[in-house]
Write a protein that holds these residues in place. Sequence first.
Motif, PDB file in Angstrom:
ATOM      1  N   SER A  10       1.044  -1.220  -0.040  1.00  0.00           N
ATOM      2  CA  SER A  10      -0.064   0.149   0.069  1.00  0.00           C
ATOM      3  C   SER A  10       1.042   1.342   0.071  1.00  0.00           C
ATOM      4  O   SER A  10       1.976   1.346   0.854  1.00  0.00           O
ATOM      5  N   ARG A  11       0.491   2.317  -0.799  1.00  0.00           N
ATOM      6  CA  ARG A  11       1.126   3.364  -0.958  1.00  0.00           C
ATOM      7  C   ARG A  11       1.149   4.131   0.578  1.00  0.00           C
ATOM      8  O   ARG A  11       2.480   4.664   0.751  1.00  0.00           O
ATOM      9  N   GLY A  12       0.544   4.010   1.657  1.00  0.00           N
ATOM     10  CA  GLY A  12       0.645   4.552   2.759  1.00  0.00           C
ATOM     11  C   GLY A  12       1.588   3.570   3.645  1.00  0.00           C
ATOM     12  O   GLY A  12       1.765   4.265   4.824  1.00  0.00           O
ATOM     13  N   GLU A  13       1.978   2.560   3.042  1.00  0.00           N
ATOM     14  CA  GLU A  13       3.031   1.747   4.033  1.00  0.00           C
ATOM     15  C   GLU A  13       4.408   1.652   3.583  1.00  0.00           C
ATOM     16  O   GLU A  13       4.950   0.682   3.906  1.00  0.00           O
ATOM     17  N   ALA A  14       4.662   2.371   2.384  1.00  0.00           N
ATOM     18  CA  ALA A  14       5.772   2.295   1.826  1.00  0.00           C
ATOM     19  C   ALA A  14       6.845   3.262   3.026  1.00  0.00           C
ATOM     20  O   ALA A  14       7.405   4.345   2.345  1.00  0.00           O
ATOM     21  N   VAL A  15       7.044   2.766   4.022  1.00  0.00           N
ATOM     22  CA  VAL A  15       7.476   3.738   5.345  1.00  0.00           C
ATOM     23  C   VAL A  15       8.847   3.869   5.594  1.00  0.00           C
ATOM     24  O   VAL A  15       9.768   2.856   4.963  1.00  0.00           O
TER      25      VAL A  15
END
Length: 300
Positions: A10-15
């Motif tokens: 997920s784009r929000g999880e490429a942390v």
Amino acid sequence: LAKGREVIVSRGEAVEIGGGFRIPDVLRESGARLVEVGTTNRTYIQDYETAITDATAAFLKVHASNFRVMGFTHSASLGELVELGRRRGVPVLHDVGSGCLIDTTQFGLEHEPMPQESMAAGVDLAFFSGDKLLGGPQAGIIVGKKSLVDLLKRHPLVRAVRMDKLDIAALSATLLHYLKGEALAKIPVWRMIAADIRTLENRARQWANKIGHECTVVKGLSTIGGGSLPGEAIPTWLAAIGEQGITGRLEGLAARLRQGDPAVVARIEDNRLLMDPRTVFPEEDERLIRAVKASLEPKR
Ligand SMILES: *Cc1c(COP(=O)(O)O)cnc(C)c1O
């Protein structure tokens, strides 16, 4: 697991986690291709499904362990990912983060994902830290399907990163506390989180009385985490020393405390030096009080 193939994240999880480690860099280094899906704030299970190709090696779910996105947000649940993964033959990998084995909500904290929940949801592999909220030595722990774990064990670099026997001894001592049901009483991070608020208040008052120098007791917050539970704090009582209680500046006092033996790390907030009994074990109280008194009366 995924060399030369695609891993859907997920784009929000490429942390980025502590120390500058970034999920995209880790994947690139492993030879996998990162396929980002969804948006920064909202990713649905359909986003994963439409991204599946013949080259898909895994779904990777990553816990946003050190920041929080609030408001108009959505992420696919573990259950949805496992269901989709089973249906389409894609393994689900879960970077859980802190290795929290105890439910944090009983202490008024946000729920922190637990490896046992990942296993119950049916993920293929879960990764988590041996320190942070597990409270043991620095270690990366991988649990899950034997076939996948066995594959990882055959990687040529495994020997270079394997745990040594001292770390294994420390990790097994920590895990035994969980098995014996005594983690809250024996593991430092949990002793601190579970500390009783009345006891903390009493100890802060005793510290203040013994320290003198206009040391007072104030309500405050203990911030929990360090790579987990972002922005989470629980109520505590603090011993506070103001400018009027000391000769010289508060920064000077804080420096003398840090350089003392034992070293005492306090924090300065609103022109007061604050000390939180939650972060000191009761058996250390007398040493702490002696150290603070010695720093307040510097030798000339
Ligand atoms: C902390 C963390 C890691 C790394 O764990 P360590 O074993 O402590 O290095 C990996 N992923 C996430 C999401 C984390 O929060």
